[in-house]
Design a protein around this motif. Structure first.
Motif, PDB file in Angstrom:
ATOM      1  N   ARG A 178       0.838  -1.208   0.000  1.00 41.94           N
ATOM      2  CA  ARG A 178       0.000   0.000   0.000  1.00 41.94           C
ATOM      3  C   ARG A 178       0.876   1.262   0.000  1.00 41.94           C
ATOM      4  NH1 ARG A 178      -5.192   1.054   2.038  1.00 41.94           N
ATOM      5  NH2 ARG A 178      -5.330  -1.124   2.650  1.00 41.94           N
ATOM      6  N   THR A 179       1.911   1.264   0.842  1.00 45.20           N
ATOM      7  CA  THR A 179       2.753   2.457   0.944  1.00 45.20           C
ATOM      8  C   THR A 179       3.502   2.733  -0.353  1.00 45.20           C
ATOM      9  OG1 THR A 179       4.485   1.074   1.925  1.00 45.20           O
ATOM     10  CG2 THR A 179       3.063   2.310   3.432  1.00 45.20           C
ATOM     11  N   SER A 180       3.911   1.684  -1.075  1.00 44.15           N
ATOM     12  CA  SER A 180       4.645   1.880  -2.326  1.00 44.15           C
ATOM     13  C   SER A 180       3.768   2.559  -3.366  1.00 44.15           C
ATOM     14  CB  SER A 180       5.156   0.542  -2.861  1.00 44.15           C
ATOM     15  OG  SER A 180       6.077  -0.038  -1.971  1.00 44.15           O
ATOM     16  N   VAL A 181       2.541   2.075  -3.506  1.00 46.25           N
ATOM     17  CA  VAL A 181       1.630   2.668  -4.481  1.00 46.25           C
ATOM     18  C   VAL A 181       1.315   4.113  -4.103  1.00 46.25           C
ATOM     19  CG1 VAL A 181      -0.637   2.476  -5.564  1.00 46.25           C
ATOM     20  CG2 VAL A 181       0.654   0.411  -5.025  1.00 46.25           C
ATOM     21  N   SER A 182       1.086   4.362  -2.824  1.00 45.98           N
ATOM     22  CA  SER A 182       0.785   5.717  -2.363  1.00 45.98           C
ATOM     23  C   SER A 182       1.942   6.661  -2.649  1.00 45.98           C
ATOM     24  CB  SER A 182       0.473   5.730  -0.871  1.00 45.98           C
ATOM     25  OG  SER A 182      -0.683   4.961  -0.592  1.00 45.98           O
ATOM     26  N   LEU A 183       3.161   6.232  -2.362  1.00 43.20           N
ATOM     27  CA  LEU A 183       4.333   7.076  -2.593  1.00 43.20           C
ATOM     28  C   LEU A 183       4.525   7.373  -4.072  1.00 43.20           C
ATOM     29  CD1 LEU A 183       6.847   5.442  -0.083  1.00 43.20           C
ATOM     30  CD2 LEU A 183       5.919   7.759   0.052  1.00 43.20           C
ATOM     31  N   LEU A 184       4.303   6.386  -4.916  1.00 44.11           N
ATOM     32  CA  LEU A 184       4.479   6.591  -6.357  1.00 44.11           C
ATOM     33  C   LEU A 184       3.443   7.570  -6.902  1.00 44.11           C
ATOM     34  CD1 LEU A 184       5.275   2.944  -7.498  1.00 44.11           C
ATOM     35  CD2 LEU A 184       6.808   4.916  -7.637  1.00 44.11           C
ATOM     36  N   LEU A 185       2.195   7.382  -6.521  1.00 42.21           N
ATOM     37  CA  LEU A 185       1.153   8.268  -7.033  1.00 42.21           C
ATOM     38  C   LEU A 185       1.327   9.685  -6.499  1.00 42.21           C
ATOM     39  CD1 LEU A 185      -2.056   6.044  -7.037  1.00 42.21           C
ATOM     40  CD2 LEU A 185      -0.421   6.471  -8.859  1.00 42.21           C
ATOM     41  N   THR A 186       1.786   9.810  -5.265  1.00 46.45           N
ATOM     42  CA  THR A 186       2.042  11.141  -4.712  1.00 46.45           C
ATOM     43  C   THR A 186       3.175  11.818  -5.462  1.00 46.45           C
ATOM     44  OG1 THR A 186       1.276  10.459  -2.520  1.00 46.45           O
ATOM     45  CG2 THR A 186       2.659  12.430  -2.634  1.00 46.45           C
ATOM     46  N   ALA A 187       4.243  11.083  -5.765  1.00 49.67           N
ATOM     47  CA  ALA A 187       5.367  11.654  -6.514  1.00 49.67           C
ATOM     48  C   ALA A 187       4.945  12.084  -7.905  1.00 49.67           C
ATOM     49  CB  ALA A 187       6.497  10.634  -6.604  1.00 49.67           C
ATOM     50  N   LEU A 188       3.961  11.398  -8.471  1.00 48.50           N
ATOM     51  CA  LEU A 188       3.475  11.722  -9.808  1.00 48.50           C
ATOM     52  C   LEU A 188       2.344  12.738  -9.781  1.00 48.50           C
ATOM     53  CD1 LEU A 188       3.544   8.120 -11.297  1.00 48.50           C
ATOM     54  CD2 LEU A 188       4.971  10.042 -12.013  1.00 48.50           C
ATOM     55  N   GLY A 189       2.052  13.279  -8.594  1.00 47.65           N
ATOM     56  CA  GLY A 189       1.056  14.336  -8.507  1.00 47.65           C
ATOM     57  C   GLY A 189      -0.305  13.892  -8.068  1.00 47.65           C
ATOM     58  N   ALA A 190      -0.507  12.614  -7.797  1.00 45.15           N
ATOM     59  CA  ALA A 190      -1.798  12.134  -7.319  1.00 45.15           C
ATOM     60  C   ALA A 190      -1.811  12.168  -5.803  1.00 45.15           C
ATOM     61  CB  ALA A 190      -2.064  10.712  -7.825  1.00 45.15           C
ATOM     62  N   THR A 191      -2.977  12.046  -5.226  1.00 45.37           N
ATOM     63  CA  THR A 191      -3.076  11.999  -3.767  1.00 45.37           C
ATOM     64  C   THR A 191      -2.997  10.563  -3.295  1.00 45.37           C
ATOM     65  OG1 THR A 191      -5.471  11.846  -3.897  1.00 45.37           O
ATOM     66  CG2 THR A 191      -4.526  14.045  -3.697  1.00 45.37           C
ATOM     67  N   ALA A 192      -2.648  10.411  -2.041  1.00 45.01           N
ATOM     68  CA  ALA A 192      -2.562   9.055  -1.492  1.00 45.01           C
ATOM     69  C   ALA A 192      -3.902   8.362  -1.516  1.00 45.01           C
ATOM     70  CB  ALA A 192      -2.026   9.109  -0.054  1.00 45.01           C
ATOM     71  N   THR A 193      -4.993   9.135  -1.428  1.00 43.86           N
ATOM     72  CA  THR A 193      -6.314   8.525  -1.445  1.00 43.86           C
ATOM     73  C   THR A 193      -6.658   7.962  -2.807  1.00 43.86           C
ATOM     74  OG1 THR A 193      -7.314  10.659  -1.975  1.00 43.86           O
ATOM     75  CG2 THR A 193      -7.174  10.057   0.339  1.00 43.86           C
ATOM     76  N   ALA A 194      -5.868   8.347  -3.813  1.00 43.78           N
ATOM     77  CA  ALA A 194      -6.149   7.858  -5.157  1.00 43.78           C
ATOM     78  C   ALA A 194      -5.738   6.410  -5.335  1.00 43.78           C
ATOM     79  CB  ALA A 194      -5.409   8.716  -6.191  1.00 43.78           C
ATOM     80  N   THR A 195      -5.212   5.795  -4.298  1.00 48.89           N
ATOM     81  CA  THR A 195      -4.720   4.430  -4.430  1.00 48.89           C
ATOM     82  C   THR A 195      -5.709   3.401  -3.917  1.00 48.89           C
ATOM     83  OG1 THR A 195      -3.678   4.490  -2.268  1.00 48.89           O
ATOM     84  CG2 THR A 195      -2.373   5.287  -4.116  1.00 48.89           C
ATOM     85  N   ALA A 196      -6.936   3.782  -3.676  1.00 52.21           N
ATOM     86  CA  ALA A 196      -7.889   2.867  -3.054  1.00 52.21           C
ATOM     87  C   ALA A 196      -8.461   1.880  -4.064  1.00 52.21           C
ATOM     88  CB  ALA A 196      -9.021   3.653  -2.404  1.00 52.21           C
ATOM     89  N   PHE A 197      -7.587   1.108  -4.681  1.00 50.47           N
ATOM     90  CA  PHE A 197      -8.024   0.041  -5.570  1.00 50.47           C
ATOM     91  C   PHE A 197      -8.491  -1.138  -4.719  1.00 50.47           C
ATOM     92  CE2 PHE A 197      -5.140   2.383  -8.307  1.00 50.47           C
ATOM     93  CZ  PHE A 197      -5.818   2.395  -9.494  1.00 50.47           C
ATOM     94  N   PRO A 198      -9.408  -2.006  -5.184  1.00 48.14           N
ATOM     95  CA  PRO A 198     -10.063  -1.878  -6.483  1.00 48.14           C
ATOM     96  C   PRO A 198     -11.295  -0.990  -6.468  1.00 48.14           C
ATOM     97  CG  PRO A 198     -10.702  -3.902  -5.455  1.00 48.14           C
ATOM     98  CD  PRO A 198      -9.735  -3.240  -4.494  1.00 48.14           C
ATOM     99  N   GLU A 199     -11.512  -0.205  -5.394  1.00 45.33           N
ATOM    100  CA  GLU A 199     -12.612   0.738  -5.398  1.00 45.33           C
ATOM    101  C   GLU A 199     -12.331   1.820  -6.429  1.00 45.33           C
ATOM    102  OE1 GLU A 199     -12.813   2.198  -1.489  1.00 45.33           O
ATOM    103  OE2 GLU A 199     -13.144   0.233  -0.569  1.00 45.33           O
ATOM    104  N   PRO A 200     -13.369   2.537  -6.933  1.00 48.43           N
ATOM    105  CA  PRO A 200     -13.124   3.565  -7.939  1.00 48.43           C
ATOM    106  C   PRO A 200     -12.199   4.647  -7.407  1.00 48.43           C
ATOM    107  CG  PRO A 200     -15.461   3.040  -7.781  1.00 48.43           C
ATOM    108  CD  PRO A 200     -14.792   2.348  -6.647  1.00 48.43           C
ATOM    109  N   ALA A 201     -11.201   5.050  -8.227  1.00 50.36           N
ATOM    110  CA  ALA A 201     -10.304   6.145  -7.862  1.00 50.36           C
ATOM    111  C   ALA A 201     -11.020   7.467  -8.025  1.00 50.36           C
ATOM    112  CB  ALA A 201      -9.062   6.103  -8.762  1.00 50.36           C
ATOM    113  N   PRO A 202     -10.514   8.535  -7.406  1.00 52.29           N
ATOM    114  CA  PRO A 202     -11.185   9.824  -7.509  1.00 52.29           C
ATOM    115  C   PRO A 202     -11.383  10.297  -8.934  1.00 52.29           C
ATOM    116  CG  PRO A 202      -9.547   9.873  -5.759  1.00 52.29           C
ATOM    117  CD  PRO A 202      -9.393   8.568  -6.461  1.00 52.29           C
ATOM    118  N   TRP A 203     -10.451   9.964  -9.841  1.00 49.50           N
ATOM    119  CA  TRP A 203     -10.626  10.414 -11.221  1.00 49.50           C
ATOM    120  C   TRP A 203     -11.638   9.543 -11.971  1.00 49.50           C
ATOM    121  CZ3 TRP A 203      -5.407   9.261  -9.712  1.00 49.50           C
ATOM    122  CH2 TRP A 203      -5.062   7.911  -9.856  1.00 49.50           C
TER     123      TRP A 203
END
Length: 463
Positions: A60-85
Motif C-alpha cells: 500500500r505504501t509503495s503505491v501511495s508514494l508513487l502516485l504522490t510523486a506523480l502528482g496524485a493523492t494518497a487517497t487515489a490508491t484505493a483500488f479496487p474501489e473507484p479512484a477519484p478520477w
C-alpha cells in the motif's frame, strides 16, 4: 477483491491500469525509473516490476508514494474501489491513452505550450494542482506577476493531458479589454475567445458528444476576473466533462473554485539541509549555466543568494538578472540602482507576455482605483515587512484604520501585497514593486513640478 492490510491485490485489469498510469505519467514527467525512485523513495526494482505487471500484490505504501510523486493523492490508491478520477466528470484511469503502445495517441492541444525546461522549486505547487484536479473542476492559481503561475498551469495541463480525451485548450486573456474600462467590449471578447475554444465543433474534440472530457486553461484573467468567474460557472454547468485552470493576479469569486497561491522561490536552505541549494539560487545557476556555460559561480554562492534575496525570490526577475551576467559582474548587480535599472529595461518578452518587468508592475498598478494606488505608495515606503498596526500612522489622515484594512485586503487580493500568515499576520510589498512605485511617484512629482512651472505667470521685468 479484498484489500489486505499491508498490500493491494489486483486483478489483471487493475494491474494493467496501474502499469499504464505509472508509465504514462513518468514519461510525461521526463523521468527515468531511477529518477522516479529518487523522488518517491520506492526502489527501482519495485517500479520496474509494477510497470511490467509482474508485481500484482504491491505494498500500500509503495503505491501511495508513487502516485504522490506523480502528482496524485494518497487517497487515489484505493483500488479496487473507484479512484477519484473515475467519476462521472473525469476519465477513468484505464481510459487514458496507452502511450506505451501508441505514442501518437495523446489528445490534441490548442494554444501556447509549456516551455519544456524543468520547473525549479515547484514540485509542491505542481503536485497540489494535479491533486486538486481530482477533486475540483475549477482551479485558480494566484500570485504576483512573474512568480510563475503560467508555467505551473501549463506544466500541470501537460501532465493531465492523457486524462482528457477532448484535449487541452489554452486561452491567453491579456488582449481582452479590461472590464473596468470597457465592460461591454470586455465581456463580448472574453465570451468570443472562450466559446471558440470550447465549441463542440473544434477539430480536436472526439466522439461528437459535446465537449467530452476537456481541460481549459484561462491565462492572465486578473483584468477580467469578475467576467471570468461568470463564464467559468456557465461553462461548468453546460459541460459536465469540462475542467478549468485559471491564472490570475486577482482571486476569483467563485465558491466552487479551489485556489492556490503561488509564492516566490525560497532564498534560504531548508532546515537541516547543508547540501541542497535554495530553489531561487538553483534557478539562477541553471539560467547562468544555459547562457554562460564557462562561468563558474560555485565559489560565489553567498553572493548569488544575496542577489536572490534582493529580488525576493521572484522567478522572472531572477531569470532576467541571470541574463545580466553576460555584460555585468555579479558584484555590480548587487547594487540596487544597477539591478533595478536592469530589470526595468531588459527585454523579457520571451519569458513573459510583458516586454519588461516594469511593464508587468505597471499592468497591475493601472488596474487599481486611486485610493488603492495611494495606499500602495504609502506601503512602499515601509520596511520590507510590517504589521497592520504600523500602517495608519504612515498612511496620513486620508485613511482610517477600518478603511486601511479594507484597502490592504484588496491589494493582497490582486497580489500587490504579500502576506505571511503566522501567529501575527505580516505584510510586505515585493522589492520590484516598491522600486517601481517609488520611481513612478518621483516621476509624477517631477512632471507635476514642471507643469506648474510652465503654468506659472512670468512677472514683469524678470529675465
Amino acid at each position: 477483491m479484498p484489500i489486505l492490510k499491508e498490500h493491494y491485490s489486483f486483478d489483471r485489469t487493475d494491474i494493467r491500469q496501474l502499469r499504464d498510469f505509472l508509465v504514462n505519467q513518468r514519461r510525461l514527467s521526463g523521468w527515468t525509473q531511477e529518477e522516479l525512485s529518487d523522488r518517491s523513495g520506492v526502489s527501482v526494482r519495485t517500479i520496474r516490476n509494477l510497470e511490467t505487471g509482474s508485481n500484482t500484490n504491491p505494498r500500500r505504501t509503495s503505491v501511495s508514494l508513487l502516485l504522490t510523486a506523480l502528482g496524485a493523492t494518497a487517497t487515489a490508491t484505493a483500488f479496487p474501489e473507484p479512484a477519484p478520477w473515475d467519476s462521472g466528470r473525469r476519465p477513468a484511469l484505464g481510459q487514458s491513452p496507452d502511450l506505451h503502445s501508441d505514442p501518437t495517441a495523446l489528445p490534441p492541444w490548442q494554444g501556447p505550450r509549456p516551455l519544456g525546461d524543468a520547473l525549479v522549486g515547484r514540485q509542491a505547487d505542481l503536485g497540489h494542482v494535479l491533486s486538486a484536479a481530482q477533486r475540483s473542476r475549477l482551479i485558480v492559481l494566484t500570485g504576483p506577476g512573474g512568480v510563475g503561475k503560467t508555467r505551473i498551469a501549463l506544466a500541470a495541463a501537460s501532465r493531465l493531458r492523457p486524462l482528457f480525451q477532448g484535449g487541452v485548450a489554452v486561452a491567453e486573456l491579456h488582449d481582452v479589454p479590461p472590464q473596468h474600462l470597457e465592460p461591454a467590449a470586455s465581456a463580448a471578447e472574453l465570451t468570443r475567445v472562450v466559446r471558440r475554444l470550447t465549441s463542440s465543433n473544434e477539430g480536436g474534440v472526439r466522439g461528437g458528444a459535446g465537449l467530452g472530457r476537456r481541460l481549459l486553461v484561462l491565462d492572465s484573467a486578473e483584468h477580467v476576473s469578475q467576467q471570468t468567474a461568470r463564464i467559468a460557472r456557465q461553462l461548468l454547468d453546460e459541460h459536465p466533462g469540462l475542467q478549468i485552470i485559471v491564472t490570475s493576479r486577482r482571486a476569483l469569486a467563485v465558491g466552487a473554485a479551489e485556489t492556490w497561491e503561488v509564492e516566490p522561490l525560497s532564498c534560504d536552505r531548508r532546515d537541516g539541509s547543508d547540501t541542497e541549494l535554495p530553489s531561487a539560487v538553483e534557478l539562477f545557476l541553471r539560467r547562468v549555466r544555459a547562457s554562460l556555460p564557462t562561468l563558474d559561480l560555485g565559489n560565489r554562492l553567498p553572493l548569488v543568494q544575496q542577489l536572490c534575496r534582493l529580488l525576493d525570490g521572484m522567478p522572472l526577475a531572477i531569470e532576467v538578472a541571470a541574463r545580466g551576467l553576460r555584460s555585468l559582474p555579479l558584484t555590480t548587480l548587487l547594487h540596487d540602482r544597477t539591478l533595478f535599472h536592469l530589470l526595468a529595461h531588459v527585454d523579457a518578452g520571451d519569458l513573459s507576455r510583458h516586454r519588461t518587468l516594469s511593464d508587468s508592475v505597471r499592468w497591475s498598478y493601472e488596474l487599481l482605483p486611486a485610493p488603492h494606488r495611494e495606499l500602495l505608495r504609502e506601503l512602499s515606503s515601509l520596511p520590507s515587512t510590517f504589521s497592520l498596526d504600523a500602517i495608519p500612522a504612515r498612511a496620513g489622515e486620508g485613511f482610517g484604520s477600518t478603511r486601511v484594512a479594507h484597502l490592504l485586503a484588496e491589494l493582497a487580493d490582486v497580489s500587490l501585497v504579500q502576506i505571511n500568515r503566522g501567529q501575527q499576520y505580516r505584510y510586505g510589498v515585493h522589492a520590484l514593486v516598491r522600486h517601481w512605485v517609488t520611481q513612478e511617484e518621483a516621476s509624477t512629482d517631477l512632471g507635476r513640478s514642471a507643469e506648474q512651472a510652465r503654468d506659472r505667470p512670468v512677472l514683469a521685468g524678470s529675465a
